[in-house]
Scaffold this motif. Structure first.
Motif, mmCIF file in Angstrom:
data_model
loop_
_atom_site.group_PDB
_atom_site.id
_atom_site.type_symbol
_atom_site.label_atom_id
_atom_site.label_comp_id
_atom_site.label_asym_id
_atom_site.label_seq_id
_atom_site.Cartn_x
_atom_site.Cartn_y
_atom_site.Cartn_z
ATOM 1 N N MET A 273 0.834 -1.193 0.000
ATOM 2 C CA MET A 273 0.000 0.000 0.000
ATOM 3 C C MET A 273 0.875 1.252 0.000
ATOM 4 O O MET A 273 1.856 1.333 0.729
ATOM 5 N N ILE A 274 0.513 2.216 -0.840
ATOM 6 C CA ILE A 274 1.196 3.503 -0.891
ATOM 7 C C ILE A 274 0.257 4.570 -0.323
ATOM 8 O O ILE A 274 -0.926 4.611 -0.674
ATOM 9 N N ILE A 275 0.790 5.410 0.553
ATOM 10 C CA ILE A 275 -0.002 6.461 1.175
ATOM 11 C C ILE A 275 0.384 7.806 0.575
ATOM 12 O O ILE A 275 1.566 8.160 0.505
ATOM 13 N N VAL A 276 -0.620 8.567 0.145
ATOM 14 C CA VAL A 276 -0.424 9.955 -0.280
ATOM 15 C C VAL A 276 -1.230 10.826 0.678
ATOM 16 O O VAL A 276 -2.434 10.640 0.820
ATOM 17 N N ILE A 277 -0.559 11.756 1.341
ATOM 18 C CA ILE A 277 -1.248 12.646 2.282
ATOM 19 C C ILE A 277 -0.973 14.092 1.887
ATOM 20 O O ILE A 277 0.130 14.431 1.442
ATOM 21 N N GLN A 278 -1.975 14.929 2.043
ATOM 22 C CA GLN A 278 -1.807 16.328 1.664
ATOM 23 C C GLN A 278 -0.825 17.030 2.603
ATOM 24 O O GLN A 278 -0.566 16.593 3.722
ATOM 25 N N MET B 296 -3.339 3.494 10.454
ATOM 26 C CA MET B 296 -2.140 2.944 11.063
ATOM 27 C C MET B 296 -2.465 1.974 12.193
ATOM 28 O O MET B 296 -1.747 0.995 12.409
ATOM 29 N N ALA B 297 -3.561 2.249 12.905
ATOM 30 C CA ALA B 297 -3.945 1.400 14.031
ATOM 31 C C ALA B 297 -4.628 0.114 13.586
ATOM 32 O O ALA B 297 -4.885 -0.764 14.414
ATOM 33 N N CYS C 261 5.215 3.683 10.314
ATOM 34 C CA CYS C 261 4.277 2.578 10.063
ATOM 35 C C CYS C 261 4.478 1.932 8.697
ATOM 36 O O CYS C 261 4.513 0.706 8.592
ATOM 37 N N PHE C 262 4.638 2.751 7.658
ATOM 38 C CA PHE C 262 4.660 2.221 6.295
ATOM 39 C C PHE C 262 6.034 2.306 5.622
ATOM 40 O O PHE C 262 6.250 1.663 4.591
ATOM 41 N N GLY C 263 6.938 3.113 6.179
ATOM 42 C CA GLY C 263 8.254 3.292 5.562
ATOM 43 C C GLY C 263 8.266 4.484 4.619
ATOM 44 O O GLY C 263 7.247 4.846 4.032
ATOM 45 N N ARG C 264 9.440 5.087 4.460
ATOM 46 C CA ARG C 264 9.555 6.286 3.627
ATOM 47 C C ARG C 264 9.269 6.012 2.156
ATOM 48 O O ARG C 264 8.749 6.876 1.446
ATOM 49 N N ALA C 265 9.595 4.815 1.685
ATOM 50 C CA ALA C 265 9.401 4.512 0.264
ATOM 51 C C ALA C 265 7.927 4.455 -0.119
ATOM 52 O O ALA C 265 7.592 4.573 -1.305
ATOM 53 N N ARG C 266 7.057 4.280 0.870
ATOM 54 C CA ARG C 266 5.625 4.156 0.578
ATOM 55 C C ARG C 266 4.820 5.367 1.031
ATOM 56 O O ARG C 266 3.587 5.297 1.084
ATOM 57 N N LEU C 267 5.512 6.450 1.334
ATOM 58 C CA LEU C 267 4.814 7.680 1.704
ATOM 59 C C LEU C 267 5.143 8.781 0.702
ATOM 60 O O LEU C 267 6.310 9.016 0.373
ATOM 61 N N PHE C 268 4.098 9.468 0.241
ATOM 62 C CA PHE C 268 4.245 10.604 -0.662
ATOM 63 C C PHE C 268 3.422 11.761 -0.110
ATOM 64 O O PHE C 268 2.388 11.556 0.522
#
Length: 217
Positions: free
Chosen positions: A1-6, A211-212, A92-99
Motif C-alpha cells: 500500500m502507498i499512502i499519499v497525504i496532503q 495505522m492502528a 508505520c509504512f516506511g519512507r518509500a511508501r509515503l508521498f
C-alpha cells in the motif's frame, strides 16, 4: 500500500530555504505581488525564473540530485511539517511508501528535500498563499507510474483534483477517503467515507485509524 497525504500549513521553524546568488532567502508563495513587504525574504512562485535563468523548481531538482552536505538545510518532505502524522506514517509504512501532495510542488517522495513554502488550496488562507486552479504549475510527479500497489489518498476535498491529475494513468487502484456528506468528484477512484465529527484536518484522524488497523483499505 502507498499512502499519499496532503501537505500542511504549519512548517517546522528549522525549515531551510533556497537562496538567491546574493544570499537572499526565497520564500515560495502563490502570488508574490500580494505578499506583505519583507526585509528577510524574496518571494517567488516555484515555477518563476530564478536569478540563474533556471526556474526555482529546476534549481530544487538539481539541488536534490547533488545535495552534498545540504548547505541550505532543507528538510525531507516528511519532516517539513509540524504535525506528527507524517513521521508516524513513515514509522508505520516506511519512507518509500509515503508521498506528500504539496500545493506548491506537486506529488513529492517522502525523502525529497523541500524548502519552506506558503502555498495552499484553502479558501480561508490569505490571498498571496492561495493557489488558484487556473494558474498552471509544473508539478512534480514522483510516484512511479508503473506501481501496482494500491494508492490511498488522505486529504481534504480541495486537494482531490490535484491528486487525481497527478496520479492519472496509474493502473493501480486509487482509494480516496472523504469526509463530506456527498462523495467528491474523483474519476476512476474508489471512494470511501471516513465517519468522524472532526471537520478540520480530519485526514490526520483517518491516518491514525489506518495505522492502528481500525480502517481497512
Amino acid at each position: 500500500m502507498i499512502i499519499v497525504i496532503q501537505c500542511a500549513a504549519g512548517k517546522k521553524a528549522e525549515a531551510g530555504h533556497l537562496y538567491r546568488e546574493d544570499g537572499r532567502l526565497v520564500l515560495f508563495v502563490a502570488d508574490p505581488s500580494l505578499a506583505p513587504p519583507s526585509d528577510r525574504y524574496d518571494y517567488a512562485r516555484p515555477d518563476d525564473a530564478s536569478d540563474t535563468g533556471e526556474t526555482w523548481r529546476q534549481r530544487l531538482q538539481g539541488y536534490n540530485k547533488t545535495p552534498g552536505e545540504n548547505p541550505s538545510g532543507l528538510l525531507p518532505a516528511w519532516q517539513l511539517y509540524e504535525n506528527r502524522a507524517y513521521a508516524k506514517l513513515v514509522e508505520c509504512f516506511g519512507r518509500a511508501r509515503l508521498f506528500i501532495l504539496s500545493a506548491g510542488w506537486g506529488l513529492l517522495a517522502a525523502d525529497f528535500l523541500t524548502p519552506a513554502y506558503d502555498i495552499t488550496f484553502s479558501a480561508s488562507a490569505e490571498k498571496y498563499k492561495r493557489r488558484r486552479k487556473e494558474v498552471q504549475y509544473d508539478d512534480f510527479r514522483m510516484l512511479p507510474a508503473d506501481t501496482t500497489e494500491q494508492v490511498v489518498f488522505l486529504g481534504g476535498k480541495d486537494y482531490i483534483d490535484l491528486f487525481c491529475r497527478l496520479t492519472d494513468g496509474l493502473s493501480a487502484e486509487r482509494l480516496v477517503f472523504y469526509n463530506s456528506a456527498s462523495p467528491p468528484d474523483a474519476p476512476r477512484c474508489v471512494l470511501r467515507r471516513f465517519e468522524t465529527k472532526t471537520r478540520t484536518n480530519w485526514h490526520y484522524e483517518c491516518a491514525q485509524a489506518l495505522m492502528a488497523g481500525d480502517l481497512a483499505a
